[in-house]
Design an enzyme around this catalytic site. Structure first.
Site, short mmCIF file in Angstrom:
data_model
loop_
_atom_site.label_atom_id
_atom_site.label_comp_id
_atom_site.label_asym_id
_atom_site.label_seq_id
_atom_site.Cartn_x
_atom_site.Cartn_y
_atom_site.Cartn_z
N ASP A 118 0.85 -1.20 0.00
CA ASP A 118 0.00 0.00 0.00
C ASP A 118 0.87 1.24 0.00
OD1 ASP A 118 -2.13 -1.74 0.29
OD2 ASP A 118 -2.21 -1.51 2.49
N GLU A 167 2.40 -1.55 9.16
CA GLU A 167 3.40 -0.66 8.55
C GLU A 167 4.81 -1.19 8.63
OE1 GLU A 167 0.17 1.32 7.55
OE2 GLU A 167 2.19 1.61 6.76
N ASP A 198 -2.89 -2.34 13.56
CA ASP A 198 -2.95 -1.49 12.39
C ASP A 198 -2.99 -0.07 12.95
OD1 ASP A 198 -5.32 -0.93 9.62
OD2 ASP A 198 -3.40 0.00 10.17
N LEU A 236 -3.05 2.85 11.72
CA LEU A 236 -4.00 3.79 11.12
C LEU A 236 -4.84 3.07 10.08
CD1 LEU A 236 -4.64 6.83 11.45
CD2 LEU A 236 -3.44 7.20 9.30
N ASP A 237 -6.08 2.77 10.48
CA ASP A 237 -7.02 2.09 9.58
C ASP A 237 -7.85 3.18 8.87
OD1 ASP A 237 -8.80 -0.05 8.56
OD2 ASP A 237 -10.25 0.91 9.91
N GLU A 285 -6.03 -6.64 11.82
CA GLU A 285 -7.28 -5.92 11.55
C GLU A 285 -8.48 -6.81 11.93
OE1 GLU A 285 -6.49 -4.97 7.35
OE2 GLU A 285 -6.53 -2.85 7.86
P1 AFP Z 1 -6.69 1.71 4.07
O1 AFP Z 1 -6.24 1.81 5.49
O2 AFP Z 1 -5.63 1.28 3.12
O3 AFP Z 1 -7.47 2.92 3.61
O4 AFP Z 1 -7.74 0.50 4.02
C1 AFP Z 1 -8.84 0.61 4.85
C2 AFP Z 1 -9.53 -0.74 4.86
O5 AFP Z 1 -8.61 -1.71 5.32
C3 AFP Z 1 -10.79 -0.73 5.70
O6 AFP Z 1 -10.68 0.06 6.84
C4 AFP Z 1 -11.83 -0.20 4.74
O7 AFP Z 1 -13.15 -0.62 5.06
C5 AFP Z 1 -11.37 -0.82 3.42
O8 AFP Z 1 -9.96 -1.06 3.54
C6 AFP Z 1 -11.58 0.12 2.25
O9 AFP Z 1 -11.17 -0.58 1.10
P2 AFP Z 1 -11.71 -0.09 -0.32
O10 AFP Z 1 -11.12 1.29 -0.53
O11 AFP Z 1 -11.19 -1.12 -1.28
O12 AFP Z 1 -13.21 -0.07 -0.25
#
Ligand code: AFP
Length: 330
Positions: free
Chosen positions: A63, A93, A113, A115-116, A276
């Site tokens: 990512d 990370e 995680d 920062l989710d 997560e």
């Molecule tokens: P990020 O932390 O990379 O933004 O991903 C967030 C996540 O793990 C979760 O919290 C969200 O519900 C999902 O991914 C969003 O994923 P999409 O952008 O593919 O819908």
């Protein structure tokens, strides 16, 4: 109580967590709460401090990292510096697990995680921190394999939600409790004691933009929840924030389900199991909800790698069970 109940006061009252662990729960939750307070400030001020946008690197799972991803990981790791109970940290990370304390008291492992919801950092949308605490099965030199335990082995799990308010939610096996950050005194104050997830709900959270890539059973589930059927409360409402923590928090309080199935671009799903899905599954089940891969309990999945991904459906028992039935029928 006139002054309210702080996290530390609540935790000390819950110290029958494990008879031989008096005080350990507090020593493990306090640093996470401190990291949550610092992160709440960092997120709140990021736009003014030039901390929005990309950091320029990728994380262990490819990512693109936001500046706040890197900052969040540093804050969590700093918060646990000097915590003699924590042997190591596995983080979204970090490509590899890192050793923290080599003390003979270091019987615990942190999966996090930091920062989710990173896609939300620059648009003032919800963010979260997810944490799960495992026990070591042995002492001595830390090995990465020690983190590869089922979610059912977690001794403590929770999240911090940075939303309209900052809320820390945790379970240590005796229910799920929520604390709202009182910025005036800098304390997480008990605001949601003994959270119980409604048995069913009329809200679903999913990236419906991917529905053409979903397997037939999931597409049929989506058709079902969007059909007009007043007696069964359908169509259900779609709420999708881009942060699993925020969508799960809604499910725990109001009922409903969040799902992220596998698709051709994410053969094992997008969400990561260890730091997560498993911690949040622990919270959901402790609150009387459910968490599934779509084909079985998520807490029963044995991780084979730290950054392993998994499909997930999590929230109200009835909604998750219905999702599983549609997946089984295909
Ligand atoms: P990020 O932390 O990379 O933004 O991903 C967030 C996540 O793990 C979760 O919290 C969200 O519900 C999902 O991914 C969003 O994923 P999409 O952008 O593919 O819908």
């Amino acid at each position: 109580m006139a002054t309210g109940t702080t996290l530390s006061r609540h935790v000390s009252a819950e110290e029958d967590w494990r008879k031989d662990a008096a005080g350990e729960l507090a020593s493990l939750l306090e640093p996470m709460a401190f990291a949550g307070k610092i992160l709440a400030r960092e997120i709140d001020q990021a736009a003014l401090a030039g901390k929005l946008g990309l950091a320029g690197d990728q994380n262990a799972t490819g990512d693109m990292q936001k500046k706040l991803d890197v900052i969040s990981n540093e804050i969590v790791m700093d918060a646990f510096e000097g915590c003699s109970l924590l042997a190591g940290i596995a983080s979204e990370e970090l490509s590899e697990a890192v050793v923290m304390s080599t003390s003979e008291d270091a019987r615990y492992l942190l999966c996090t995680d930091p920062l989710d919801g990173s896609s939300n950092t620059d648009v003032n949308a919800p963010l979260g921190t997810i944490f799960g605490i495992l026990q070591r099965s042995r002492m001595g030199e830390l090995s990465a394999e020690e983190f590869l335990q089922k979610g059912s082995e977690l001794v403590c799990a929770g999240y911090v939600l940075y939303g309209t308010s900052t809320v820390l939610v945790y379970t240590a096996g005796s229910g799920v409790h929520g604390f709202t950050l009182d910025r005036g005194v800098g304390e997480f104050m008990l605001s949601h004691e003994d959270i119980r997830c409604p048995h069913k709900g009329t809200v679903y959270s999913a990236n419906v933009g991917r529905h053409n890539d979903w397997e037939p059973g999931v597409r049929k589930y989506l058709d079902h929840v969007t059909e007009k059927d007043k007696p069964s409360g359908r169509p259900h409402s779609l709420r999708y924030t881009g942060a699993l923590v925020a969508d799960l928090h809604r499910c725990l309080l109001d009922g409903g389900v969040y799902f992220y199935p596998a698709d051709p671009g994410n053969r094992n799903g997008k969400l990561r199991l260890l730091y997560e899905c498993a911690p949040l599954a622990c919270v959901a089940e402790q609150a009387g909800g459910a968490a599934s891969t779509g084909r079985g309990p998520l807490l029963d999945v044995m991780p084979e790698a730290i950054h392993q991904r998994t499909p997930i459906a999590i929230g109200s028992v009835e909604n998750v069970a219905l999702y599983e039935r549609f997946m089984a029928e295909g």
